[in-house]
Design a protein around this motif. Structure first.
Motif, PDB file in Angstrom:
ATOM      1  N   ALA A 183      52.655  45.575  28.660  1.00  0.00           N
ATOM      2  CA  ALA A 183      51.833  44.728  27.784  1.00  0.00           C
ATOM      3  C   ALA A 183      50.605  44.218  28.519  1.00  0.00           C
ATOM      4  CB  ALA A 183      52.657  43.561  27.255  1.00  0.00           C
ATOM      5  N   GLU A 184      50.772  43.847  29.786  1.00  0.00           N
ATOM      6  CA  GLU A 184      49.624  43.420  30.581  1.00  0.00           C
ATOM      7  C   GLU A 184      48.616  44.558  30.732  1.00  0.00           C
ATOM      8  OE1 GLU A 184      50.807  41.736  34.324  1.00  0.00           O
ATOM      9  OE2 GLU A 184      52.355  40.477  33.394  1.00  0.00           O
ATOM     10  N   GLY A 185      49.131  45.771  30.891  1.00  0.00           N
ATOM     11  CA  GLY A 185      48.256  46.928  31.015  1.00  0.00           C
ATOM     12  C   GLY A 185      47.484  47.216  29.741  1.00  0.00           C
ATOM     13  N   VAL A 186      48.140  47.065  28.590  1.00  0.00           N
ATOM     14  CA  VAL A 186      47.453  47.255  27.307  1.00  0.00           C
ATOM     15  C   VAL A 186      46.319  46.242  27.168  1.00  0.00           C
ATOM     16  CG1 VAL A 186      47.705  47.022  24.807  1.00  0.00           C
ATOM     17  CG2 VAL A 186      49.410  48.307  26.107  1.00  0.00           C
ATOM     18  N   GLU A 187      46.603  45.000  27.501  1.00  0.00           N
ATOM     19  CA  GLU A 187      45.579  43.955  27.376  1.00  0.00           C
ATOM     20  C   GLU A 187      44.385  44.240  28.293  1.00  0.00           C
ATOM     21  OE1 GLU A 187      45.071  39.082  27.844  1.00  0.00           O
ATOM     22  OE2 GLU A 187      46.981  40.048  28.324  1.00  0.00           O
ATOM     23  N   ALA A 188      44.674  44.595  29.557  1.00  0.00           N
ATOM     24  CA  ALA A 188      43.590  44.862  30.506  1.00  0.00           C
ATOM     25  C   ALA A 188      42.771  46.084  30.081  1.00  0.00           C
ATOM     26  CB  ALA A 188      44.162  45.065  31.906  1.00  0.00           C
TER      27      ALA A 188
END
Length: 318
Positions: free
Chosen positions: A55-60
């Protein structure tokens, strides 16, 4: 400029920020069309409990895509690694890979540019093995071939079973192993001089990497020195920055080696004579790769300022 190829980008955007540099660079290239962006997992041992690195990767990734002017948004990859002998799990990312690879309305070649684990690609192959005939994997990962390893290479460790599945498939593989991607060093002085002033996107990329580096140094009470590794940027060099009369990554040396399956300890097994060879890149054209990144970010930053684009320079970094 006519598009020469399609590219699926798969990277652990919630981990090392070099993947965000690669993503920004790739979507600013005109000769390739980025058709999918997938945010993938990292090895469980590499993240703190409770963090959702996908999820952090999607946001970034979405932040970079927006600032780079792309309408694409990232798909989440699987949060779990493949299990040996298990049926492939349901995966929207894998389904999207299959759909893109099996398209009948285009003759453009398809590159799968992976800077992390290979979970989504392996899952897609297990769902539809025919994609192996339609995709060239360009992978930042795996040990070198000239010395025995003492551990499992970082990107392989994200999903060892997935790497084993792909290397046992007939898929075309271009590999940038650890000794080669480790060559992709740039200094912090270069980043601060060349990239940080290049508009909101350049500033964001450098600041995110600085905070990541500072966090690693605090956590492990160590110094990472005055260089950073653009380890995922060869994905852009090899797929987008190819030769003129012949679409070929001619500026970086490579050799064809027999396909060798990946063992449980991360080493390579005996050659598989029934599978195609692997194109292993032994060097990287850093001049072209870095200079083009700097130039494209500068142009993008200048265009955004001239057009008055709103790019939210005061973003909060995670």
């Amino acid at each position: 400029m006519p598009v020469r190829a399609r590219v699926i980008i798969d990277n652990d955007f919630g981990g090392d920020p070099d993947g965000l540099f690669q993503l920004a660079h790739h979507v600013l290239c005109a000769s390739t069309e980025v058709v999918l962006v997938i945010a993938s997992r990292v090895a469980d041992a590499m993240i703190a409990p409770g963090r959702d690195i996908v999820a952090e990767g999607v946001e970034a990734a979405d932040e970079v895509l927006e600032m780079a002017g792309s309408r694409l948004r990232a798909l989440p990859g699987s949060r779990a690694a493949l299990g040996a002998g298990a049926a492939p799990p349901e995966s929207a990312a894998a389904d999207a890979i299959v759909a893109e690879a099996m398209r009948a309305d285009t003759a453009l070649p398809l590159f799968y540019a992976a800077g992390g684990g290979l979970t989504a690609l392996a899952t897609a192959y297990l769902i539809e093995p025919r994609i192996a005939e339609r995709v060239t994997l360009v992978w930042i990962g795996g040990h070198g071939y000239d010395a025995p390893p003492d551990n499992v290479e970082f990107n392989t460790s994200a999903d060892l079973v997935a790497a084993q599945v792909v290397f046992r498939s007939p898929m075309a593989i271009w590999q940038v192993p650890e000794p080669t991607y480790g060559q992709c060093l740039v200094s912090w002085a270069e980043l601060d001089r060349d990239i940080a002033p290049s508009g909101a996107l350049g500033s964001y990329l450098v600041e995110r990497w600085r905070r990541f580096t500072q966090g690693i140094e605090r956590r492990f009470h160590t110094s990472l020195g005055e260089c950073a590794v653009l380890g995922d940027s060869p994905l852009v060099l090899l797929t987008s920055l190819q030769g003129t009369f012949r679409a070929e990554p001619s500026s970086s040396p490579s050799r064809e080696l027999p396909r060798r399956p990946i063992q449980d300890d991360g080493s390579y097994g005996p050659p598989a004579t029934d599978l195609p060879p692997v194109r292993v890149f032994t060097g990287i054209d850093m001049r072209l790769m870095y200079a083009d990144l700097v130039a494209k970010l500068a142009l993008a930053g200048g265009d955004a300022q001239q057009e008055g684009a709103h790019v939210a320079p005061g973003r909060t970094l995670k």
